[in-house]
Structure formats: C-alpha cells, structure tokens
Write an enzyme that holds these catalytic residues in place. Sequence first.
Site, short mmCIF file in Angstrom:
data_model
loop_
_atom_site.label_atom_id
_atom_site.label_comp_id
_atom_site.label_asym_id
_atom_site.label_seq_id
_atom_site.Cartn_x
_atom_site.Cartn_y
_atom_site.Cartn_z
N PRO A 28 0.84 -1.19 0.00
CA PRO A 28 0.00 0.00 0.00
C PRO A 28 0.88 1.25 0.00
O PRO A 28 1.89 1.30 0.71
CB PRO A 28 -0.83 -0.13 1.28
CG PRO A 28 -0.15 -1.15 2.11
CD PRO A 28 0.70 -1.98 1.22
N HIS A 29 0.51 2.20 -0.82
CA HIS A 29 1.34 3.39 -0.96
C HIS A 29 0.50 4.57 -1.44
O HIS A 29 -0.56 4.38 -2.03
CB HIS A 29 2.48 3.13 -1.95
CG HIS A 29 1.99 2.75 -3.31
ND1 HIS A 29 1.63 1.46 -3.62
CD2 HIS A 29 1.79 3.47 -4.44
CE1 HIS A 29 1.22 1.42 -4.89
NE2 HIS A 29 1.31 2.62 -5.40
N CYS A 30 1.01 5.76 -1.16
CA CYS A 30 0.38 6.96 -1.67
C CYS A 30 1.35 8.13 -1.54
O CYS A 30 2.31 8.07 -0.79
CB CYS A 30 -0.93 7.27 -0.95
SG CYS A 30 -0.77 7.59 0.81
#
Length: 155
Positions: free
Chosen positions: A68-70
Amino acid sequence: MKLVDVIREECIVACARFSEKAAVLAAVVEAAKQCSVLKDVSPEDILAGLEKRETLGSTGFGNGIAIPHCRLKGVGEFVAGIITIPAGVEFDALDGEKVNIIVFILAPRAESNAHIRLLSAVSQTLLTPGAVKEILAGTTSRAVYESFLRHSRAE
C-alpha cells in the site's frame, strides 16, 4: 534513493493479526505515525490517501505481498514500514490469496519518479529467493527490519 534510507524501524510491526483489509490500513496509519517525519500529517489524511489508492486497484500484488502506498501533501521525505501477518489476511490481492507481508510507502506528493523507483526496489527485494520466508520468520520488529535490509542489498 536506497531502501535503507526510507525503511523506518519504528514503523515495523512483527507477527500482527488482522481479520480484514480495513484493519490493516488502520494499522499502517498507526505504524506510520510512529515516525516523527509525519508529525504534521494527520492520521485521517494518511488513511484517506491509502484508501484512495486502493480504489484504483488493490496493492495486494500476489504471492502474499501487498505494498500500500500513496503520495501526500505535507510529507517531506519518504517513510516506509513493514507489517508481517504470518496467518495472512484477505487484501483483495490480484491472485486471490491472503497477504502475509505489508510494505507501505508514504511519499512526498511531488516525488513521482522516486516513488516509482522505490516501489520497484521493494518489489525486487521481496522477489529475492528466500526473502519472504525469512522476513515472515522474524518475531520482532528488529528481526524483520534486518531481514528486509539484508535482502534489499542482495537485489
């Protein structure tokens, strides 16, 4: 940029247990907030960024791995951490299998190219033969951290 520079030991949780993806994302926020770099970024903004990215497609890539990344406004430097879940958790992974290793990345909004390179480096590390098994065997955050970095140098 090297993984050793962005993986934050204080953002590692070993041997966690979760019943659903939403709980994992909440735990990612909690782990990320342990890093002083994110002191001015609200937990709500981090969660919203992660959830928005998940709406584009699951970051559960398969083989027990999710990244998960942003990219977020207010993040001045990259922050990455790891959560291991030996029993696995449903994460809408592309292969339909449970996820055992979460490597999360929170990036400065303006660092698109570096963000992509970092995602690639994490993927390469986790594809190193024996890496996932060794990382999952770690029962402390320190052991998980050391295993991950050992394999990142092997890439």
